[in-house]
Design a protein around this motif. Structure first.
Motif, PDB file in Angstrom:
ATOM      1  N   TYR A 182      14.495  13.562  14.029  1.00  0.00           N
ATOM      2  CA  TYR A 182      15.817  13.099  13.240  1.00  0.00           C
ATOM      3  C   TYR A 182      16.098  11.466  13.865  1.00  0.00           C
ATOM      4  O   TYR A 182      16.533  10.735  13.426  1.00  0.00           O
ATOM      5  N   GLY A 183      16.031  11.800  15.140  1.00  0.00           N
ATOM      6  CA  GLY A 183      16.514  10.665  16.096  1.00  0.00           C
ATOM      7  C   GLY A 183      15.664   9.438  15.704  1.00  0.00           C
ATOM      8  O   GLY A 183      16.061   8.226  15.629  1.00  0.00           O
ATOM      9  N   ILE A 184      14.279   9.414  15.612  1.00  0.00           N
ATOM     10  CA  ILE A 184      13.301   8.347  15.376  1.00  0.00           C
ATOM     11  C   ILE A 184      13.602   7.807  13.879  1.00  0.00           C
ATOM     12  O   ILE A 184      13.513   6.749  13.673  1.00  0.00           O
ATOM     13  N   CYS A 185      13.650   8.856  12.881  1.00  0.00           N
ATOM     14  CA  CYS A 185      14.121   8.585  11.699  1.00  0.00           C
ATOM     15  C   CYS A 185      13.025   7.617  10.843  1.00  0.00           C
ATOM     16  O   CYS A 185      13.501   6.566  10.273  1.00  0.00           O
ATOM     17  N   GLY A 186      11.862   7.925  11.188  1.00  0.00           N
ATOM     18  CA  GLY A 186      10.652   7.037  10.898  1.00  0.00           C
ATOM     19  C   GLY A 186      10.545   7.114   9.263  1.00  0.00           C
ATOM     20  O   GLY A 186      10.531   8.233   8.928  1.00  0.00           O
ATOM     21  N   LYS A 187      10.242   5.947   8.661  1.00  0.00           N
ATOM     22  CA  LYS A 187       9.959   6.049   7.316  1.00  0.00           C
ATOM     23  C   LYS A 187       9.358   4.784   6.792  1.00  0.00           C
ATOM     24  O   LYS A 187       9.647   3.765   7.155  1.00  0.00           O
ATOM     25  N   GLU A 188       8.732   5.079   5.590  1.00  0.00           N
ATOM     26  CA  GLU A 188       7.961   3.969   5.040  1.00  0.00           C
ATOM     27  C   GLU A 188       8.934   3.125   4.230  1.00  0.00           C
ATOM     28  O   GLU A 188       9.992   3.934   3.537  1.00  0.00           O
ATOM     29  N   THR A 189       8.761   1.920   3.875  1.00  0.00           N
ATOM     30  CA  THR A 189       9.882   1.157   3.129  1.00  0.00           C
ATOM     31  C   THR A 189       9.270   1.245   1.730  1.00  0.00           C
ATOM     32  O   THR A 189       8.238   1.490   1.465  1.00  0.00           O
ATOM     33  N   LEU A 190      10.065   0.783   0.610  1.00  0.00           N
ATOM     34  CA  LEU A 190       9.735   0.473  -0.871  1.00  0.00           C
ATOM     35  C   LEU A 190       8.032  -0.081  -0.650  1.00  0.00           C
ATOM     36  O   LEU A 190       8.167  -1.329  -0.185  1.00  0.00           O
ATOM     37  N   SER A 191       7.393   0.104  -1.519  1.00  0.00           N
ATOM     38  CA  SER A 191       6.141  -0.465  -1.593  1.00  0.00           C
ATOM     39  C   SER A 191       6.067  -1.542  -2.781  1.00  0.00           C
ATOM     40  O   SER A 191       6.644  -1.288  -3.889  1.00  0.00           O
ATOM     41  N   THR A 192       5.893  -2.546  -2.313  1.00  0.00           N
ATOM     42  CA  THR A 192       6.094  -3.917  -3.036  1.00  0.00           C
ATOM     43  C   THR A 192       4.578  -4.878  -2.962  1.00  0.00           C
ATOM     44  O   THR A 192       4.589  -5.863  -2.638  1.00  0.00           O
ATOM     45  N   PRO A 193       3.685  -4.204  -3.765  1.00  0.00           N
ATOM     46  CA  PRO A 193       2.311  -5.026  -3.603  1.00  0.00           C
ATOM     47  C   PRO A 193       2.353  -6.257  -4.288  1.00  0.00           C
ATOM     48  O   PRO A 193       1.536  -7.085  -3.868  1.00  0.00           O
ATOM     49  N   ASN A 194       3.040  -6.353  -5.461  1.00  0.00           N
ATOM     50  CA  ASN A 194       2.928  -7.738  -6.289  1.00  0.00           C
ATOM     51  C   ASN A 194       3.796  -8.733  -5.532  1.00  0.00           C
ATOM     52  O   ASN A 194       3.190  -9.791  -5.303  1.00  0.00           O
ATOM     53  N   LEU A 195       5.007  -8.281  -4.718  1.00  0.00           N
ATOM     54  CA  LEU A 195       5.773  -9.311  -4.070  1.00  0.00           C
ATOM     55  C   LEU A 195       4.656  -9.779  -2.861  1.00  0.00           C
ATOM     56  O   LEU A 195       4.718 -10.815  -2.819  1.00  0.00           O
ATOM     57  N   LEU A 196       3.959  -8.811  -2.461  1.00  0.00           N
ATOM     58  CA  LEU A 196       2.980  -9.381  -1.106  1.00  0.00           C
ATOM     59  C   LEU A 196       1.988 -10.280  -1.733  1.00  0.00           C
ATOM     60  O   LEU A 196       1.537 -11.090  -0.958  1.00  0.00           O
ATOM     61  N   LYS A 197       1.611  -9.989  -3.050  1.00  0.00           N
ATOM     62  CA  LYS A 197       0.568 -11.022  -3.467  1.00  0.00           C
ATOM     63  C   LYS A 197       1.199 -12.363  -3.972  1.00  0.00           C
ATOM     64  O   LYS A 197       0.412 -13.257  -3.638  1.00  0.00           O
ATOM     65  N   GLU A 198       2.299 -12.353  -4.277  1.00  0.00           N
ATOM     66  CA  GLU A 198       2.947 -13.584  -4.629  1.00  0.00           C
ATOM     67  C   GLU A 198       3.572 -14.440  -3.543  1.00  0.00           C
ATOM     68  O   GLU A 198       3.418 -15.635  -3.329  1.00  0.00           O
TER      69      GLU A 198
END
Lengths: 248, 248
Positions: B132-148
């Motif tokens: 809970y303290g670390i609260c690690g999570k992936e963020t929204l996946s944005t593959p097209n944004l990363l390409k552009e």
């Protein structure tokens, strides 16, 4: 002039369910059916009338994914903010268990009324930002309450870790704190921002400068110390009933 | 199905005025006259229409007493919460300067799109509470944004200190972070709680594992790196315009 109107609505912020439930029973509160909080948040409100006061106990609830109490400064600031917006309380009481320093006179089971709050884990070594990080402030002065209710007095230092690093320890000493918790200074920050008077009642579950591991000592004493905490909170609420802020 | 509706309202959370103002100018935003936030808070909203998007830049403002930017997780969570309540955004962008680890490939002036967030200063050594303290999570996946848009990708670790204690460092390494800031994981926590998609754009002002003192390097590079940050934020907003979340 708000200070001359009798206190009507109290919000009691309590981080852990184990700490909150005995008080919910004591004050005969009911859980909200239609939450005053937005959809999705785990925050729980128990409310009812006790001695002419609208009592609201706000518990940040269990983390939606991990199922543990939502402790710490982020949850505490959010529920304080949302509770003030929804309930417009005359007084906030932040109650909880905490660590204590025997070098400053704290013993297991002691209950403290906090005289000042600060953060010990927000180090920003740039002039002025350093003071912003610490965010030290005195709490509401309550001389009559202190005469009536048997509570120790000491300063509180807040951080998001249950343990204490050497950097935390140096900051706690600089903050002159007797008591160490994970929410108080965040509740104070939000209450101050929105100009709501706040008091802090903290009971000692573990001796930080002792020889037992904090997590173990905390879990061992949590239930017994919670009884002492809840007794003190009840005495404080009984004293508050019928008074205005300036009479505390 | 919300993911198929084009993004209309964006909230951009930026902790420092120096970082926010160039973007306010770029998007030709105006400061709120009647604040959507409660009386007493220093939070500032700049808003306007840019490429068919309702753009809101939210800056937590200057501390009422000390006059410095209200940085850190408490302010960031409060403004994120209050902005979502007031503005119901389709997307949150948290943009800011940050530290970077050269051992993980970060250089001064790099701009990162964050792939995951976690806290590094919330140590709670009790099973499950530790996570809970670390609260690690992936963020929204944005593959097209990363390409552009030309951005580096890395994980972000958040804490309320500008400096880094040995305990922080161990936690940042455990979090596999390339970027270190003081707000991101708190913004992510609140956005997640209220189910609003969020992306994190962080530009490197200082090398944490380098030999220069963080505060000095940070202040030296703040203005120049902010230009790179604001350029990237503009490119991201341009890309977002006309798209829905699932197209990012």
């Amino acid at each position: 002039e708000a200070e001359k109107i009798p206190i009507k609505t109290i919000v009691i912020i309590i981080a852990m369910q184990t700490e909150a439930l005995p008080l919910v029973t004591k004050f005969q509160l009911s859980e909200d059916i239609d939450s005053v909080f937005p959809k999705g948040v785990p925050w729980v409100r128990y409310h009812g009338i006790y001695k002419d006061l609208n009592i609201n106990i706000i518990w940040p609830g269990k983390d939606g994914v991990l199922g543990v109490d939502s402790v710490g400064t982020v949850s505490a600031s959010l529920v304080t903010y949302a509770s003030i917006q929804a309930l417009q309380p005359d007084l906030i009481i932040n109650a909880g268990t905490s660590g204590g320093f025997k070098a400053k006179g704290a013993c297991i089971g002691d209950v403290f009324l906090v005289s000042g709050v600060a953060f010990h884990d927000r180090r920003i070594p740039i002039p002025v930002f350093d003071q912003y990080g610490i965010c030290g402030k005195e709490t509401l002065s309550t001389p009559n309450l202190l005469k009536e209710v048997n509570l120790k007095v000491g300063k509180l230092s807040t951080g998001d870790s249950l343990d204490m690093s050497p950097q935390d320890e140096a900051a706690i000493i600089a903050n002159d704190a007797t008591v160490k918790d994970m929410e108080g200074a965040a509740v104070a920050y939000v209450a101050d921002l929105l100009s709501v008077p706040a008091i802090f009642i903290k009971a000692i579950t573990d001796i930080v400068d002792g020889d037992k591991p904090t997590a173990e000592e905390f879990l061992q004493n949590l239930v017994a110390v919670t009884a002492a905490l809840d007794q003190s909170v009840t005495e404080v609420v009984d004293f508050v009933s019928g008074k205005c802020i300036s009479e505390l």
